[in-house]
Scaffold this motif. Structure first.
Motif, mmCIF file in Angstrom:
data_model
loop_
_atom_site.group_PDB
_atom_site.id
_atom_site.type_symbol
_atom_site.label_atom_id
_atom_site.label_comp_id
_atom_site.label_asym_id
_atom_site.label_seq_id
_atom_site.Cartn_x
_atom_site.Cartn_y
_atom_site.Cartn_z
ATOM 1 N N ARG A 1 -0.352 5.938 -2.839
ATOM 2 C CA ARG A 1 0.783 6.523 -3.543
ATOM 3 C C ARG A 1 1.065 5.743 -4.826
ATOM 4 N NH1 ARG A 1 3.391 6.961 1.950
ATOM 5 N NH2 ARG A 1 3.288 9.172 2.500
ATOM 6 N N PRO A 2 1.428 6.456 -5.897
ATOM 7 C CA PRO A 2 1.693 5.752 -7.157
ATOM 8 C C PRO A 2 2.973 4.945 -7.076
ATOM 9 C CG PRO A 2 2.318 8.063 -7.343
ATOM 10 C CD PRO A 2 1.629 7.907 -6.011
ATOM 11 N N GLU A 3 3.025 3.911 -7.868
ATOM 12 C CA GLU A 3 4.234 3.093 -7.938
ATOM 13 C C GLU A 3 5.316 3.855 -8.682
ATOM 14 O OE1 GLU A 3 5.721 -1.182 -9.835
ATOM 15 O OE2 GLU A 3 3.632 -0.492 -10.015
ATOM 16 N N VAL A 4 6.514 3.836 -8.129
ATOM 17 C CA VAL A 4 7.634 4.515 -8.759
ATOM 18 C C VAL A 4 8.164 3.648 -9.899
ATOM 19 C CG1 VAL A 4 9.970 5.405 -8.424
ATOM 20 C CG2 VAL A 4 8.242 5.708 -6.643
ATOM 21 N N VAL A 5 8.294 4.228 -11.066
ATOM 22 C CA VAL A 5 8.829 3.502 -12.212
ATOM 23 C C VAL A 5 10.291 3.891 -12.364
ATOM 24 C CG1 VAL A 5 8.654 3.096 -14.689
ATOM 25 C CG2 VAL A 5 6.586 3.512 -13.332
ATOM 26 N N THR A 6 11.188 2.935 -12.227
ATOM 27 C CA THR A 6 12.608 3.222 -12.310
ATOM 28 C C THR A 6 13.084 3.156 -13.753
ATOM 29 O OG1 THR A 6 13.156 0.904 -11.990
ATOM 30 C CG2 THR A 6 12.954 2.258 -10.007
ATOM 31 N N ARG A 7 14.373 3.539 -13.934
ATOM 32 C CA ARG A 7 14.922 3.579 -15.283
ATOM 33 C C ARG A 7 15.233 2.185 -15.828
ATOM 34 N NH1 ARG A 7 16.928 8.444 -13.307
ATOM 35 N NH2 ARG A 7 16.663 10.192 -14.728
ATOM 36 N N SER A 8 15.436 1.215 -14.961
ATOM 37 C CA SER A 8 15.735 -0.125 -15.486
ATOM 38 C C SER A 8 14.889 -1.161 -14.777
ATOM 39 C CB SER A 8 17.238 -0.426 -15.352
ATOM 40 O OG SER A 8 17.632 -0.392 -14.005
ATOM 41 N N ALA A 9 15.502 -2.178 -14.224
ATOM 42 C CA ALA A 9 14.745 -3.305 -13.696
ATOM 43 C C ALA A 9 14.057 -2.952 -12.389
ATOM 44 C CB ALA A 9 15.677 -4.495 -13.483
ATOM 45 N N ALA A 10 13.052 -3.749 -12.068
ATOM 46 C CA ALA A 10 12.365 -3.561 -10.807
ATOM 47 C C ALA A 10 13.339 -3.774 -9.664
ATOM 48 C CB ALA A 10 11.203 -4.545 -10.697
ATOM 49 N N GLY A 11 13.240 -2.923 -8.652
ATOM 50 C CA GLY A 11 14.122 -3.030 -7.509
ATOM 51 C C GLY A 11 15.312 -2.101 -7.561
ATOM 52 N N THR A 12 15.568 -1.460 -8.699
ATOM 53 C CA THR A 12 16.671 -0.525 -8.773
ATOM 54 C C THR A 12 16.243 0.826 -8.240
ATOM 55 O OG1 THR A 12 16.066 0.050 -11.043
ATOM 56 C CG2 THR A 12 17.725 -1.660 -10.768
ATOM 57 N N ARG A 13 17.236 1.639 -7.914
ATOM 58 C CA ARG A 13 16.939 2.941 -7.318
ATOM 59 C C ARG A 13 16.494 3.949 -8.384
ATOM 60 N NH1 ARG A 13 21.425 0.726 -5.085
ATOM 61 N NH2 ARG A 13 22.669 1.567 -6.788
ATOM 62 N N ASP A 14 15.516 4.759 -8.043
ATOM 63 C CA ASP A 14 15.062 5.808 -8.954
ATOM 64 C C ASP A 14 15.834 7.086 -8.624
ATOM 65 O OD1 ASP A 14 13.652 7.158 -10.903
ATOM 66 O OD2 ASP A 14 12.024 7.693 -9.543
ATOM 67 N N VAL A 15 17.030 7.219 -9.193
ATOM 68 C CA VAL A 15 17.926 8.324 -8.893
ATOM 69 C C VAL A 15 18.098 9.164 -10.150
ATOM 70 C CG1 VAL A 15 20.249 8.956 -8.135
ATOM 71 C CG2 VAL A 15 19.117 6.951 -7.166
ATOM 72 N N PRO A 16 17.997 10.484 -10.047
ATOM 73 C CA PRO A 16 18.161 11.332 -11.235
ATOM 74 C C PRO A 16 19.610 11.383 -11.685
ATOM 75 C CG PRO A 16 17.951 12.691 -9.286
ATOM 76 C CD PRO A 16 17.685 11.278 -8.843
ATOM 77 N N ASP A 17 19.811 11.686 -12.953
ATOM 78 C CA ASP A 17 21.159 11.859 -13.474
ATOM 79 C C ASP A 17 21.790 13.116 -12.890
ATOM 80 O OD1 ASP A 17 20.832 9.619 -15.027
ATOM 81 O OD2 ASP A 17 20.247 10.737 -16.829
ATOM 82 N N GLY A 18 23.121 13.068 -12.746
ATOM 83 C CA GLY A 18 23.839 14.230 -12.255
ATOM 84 C C GLY A 18 23.909 15.333 -13.294
#
Length: 359
Positions: A77-94
């Motif tokens: 599985r590919p690594e998820v790239v988040t919007r900021s630092a490593a370890g933060t949640r990859d959550v879409p904007d509302g």
């Protein structure tokens, strides 16, 4: 009374009328923003946010499949790239304050239109105030306050014009502007008057105008930081399996993700920090012209420097120490609290060479 004095008095009265009129229009904008959030809180908000979260999770969890001559090979599985630092949640904007509903969006557009009208009326009040005294309209706390709220709203409208996703600022901004103008017209009001000798300088236009602009932009960054803290707590509760209340879900699901709010606040503060540095330097040069010394440990000078140190520490911590998220947010709010005290606390409660307000 000569003609010039009568004209100036009429302009001062016109300025007061325009400021009160802008408050009335801002009040209408406030209720329109409330309607936007209320009509956007229908169940569609939850369905939209859930669909976005599900599609994001599915996209990040799906393995990459690559066809080969003898069959297929399933890769990792590919690594998820988040919007900021490593370890933060990859959550879409509302979906925004309107919640994805037509009626909510309609009230949101009405709110923005009313905000534009109120901004123009308030700007007219600031300009007529300047004409009534024939100088820069920020020689006391009343004038600084009405100009500050005008610049804050103008900055917000510029971001909207640039197609930035900032309509979520509308409600807290209009609320703060109404509070600022209410304090200005009831507590801080000062009749139009001429400058004290130390302020007779072109540096008034340079130093104070940049201070007002910095404060307005710092305020927008502070709003983003506060909302980040709420949104981050909401996302953490969801990640730990908790169930937030209906009201919290309705509001938080429509905001940008915590990572997006964090990035917004950082970029805003970083962008205006060099201008704040220039503001302090310009003030020192002006002090040299007016009082014969560049630095005298006046309370306003001290707290301006403390504010600079606080924002410098925030930016330095993010850039070098890797501070992200809540620790950086608390430091950013501390820096803005220093700016607020520098304006209200020092001007009202502390005596010094900068005590010009007469309040």
């Amino acid at each position: 009374m000569n003609l010039a004095a009568a004209t100036n008095e009429s302009l001062a009265e016109a300025s007061n009328v325009l400021i009160y009129s802008s408050m009335a229009v801002y009040t209408l904008a406030f209720f329109a923003h409330i309607a936007e959030w209320v009509f956007g809180s229908r169940s569609k908000v939850g369905r939209t946010a859930a669909a976005l979260s599900a599609s994001s999770a599915k996209a990040s969890a799906a393995p990459v499949v690559k066809a080969q001559a003898g069959g297929t090979a399933v890769l990792e599985r590919p690594e998820v790239v988040t919007r900021s630092a490593a370890g933060t949640r990859d959550v879409p904007d509302g979906p925004g304050a309107a919640g994805g509903t037509v009626k909510g969006d309609l009230y949101g557009r009405i709110a923005v239109s009313l905000t534009v009208v109120a901004f123009l009326v308030e700007a007219g009040g600031v300009i007529t105030r300047a004409l009534s005294v024939q100088r820069a309209p920020w020689a006391n706390m009343y004038e600084f306050s009405i100009t500050f709220s005008t610049v804050a709203v103008g900055s917000y409208l510029v971001l909207l014009a640039l197609k930035k996703n900032v309509r979520w600022i509308g409600l807290p901004l209009v609320t703060t502007v109404l509070l600022d103008l209410g304090i200005a017209v009831t507590t801080l009001y000062t009749d139009s008057d001429q400058l004290v000798p130390a302020l007779h300088s072109y540096w008034l236009w340079i130093h104070v105008s940049t201070a007002i602009l910095c404060g307005a932009v710092f305020y927008l960054g502070a709003v983003g930081t506060i909302l980040y803290l709420f949104r981050d707590s909401y996302e953490s509760k969801l990640a730990s399996g908790g169930t937030p209340g209906k009201f919290a879900s309705s509001v938080m699901e429509r905001l940008p993700s915590a990572a997006s709010l964090d990035k917004f606040s950082y970029r805003i503060n970083a962008a205006v920090f060099p201008l704040w540095t220039f503001t302090i330097i310009a003030g020192a040069i002006w002090a040299g012209d007016a009082w014969g010394r560049y630095w005298g440990w006046d309370p306003k000078e001290v707290w301006s420097f403390i504010t600079w140190v606080a924002y410098a520490a925030y930016l330095h911590a993010r850039a070098t120490a890797g501070w992200k998220g809540r620790k950086a947010a608390y430091l950013a709010l501390l820096a803005f609290a220093c700016w607020l005290f520098n304006y209200y606390g020092v001007n009202i409660f502390v005596s010094g060479l900068h005590s010009y307000a007469g309040v």
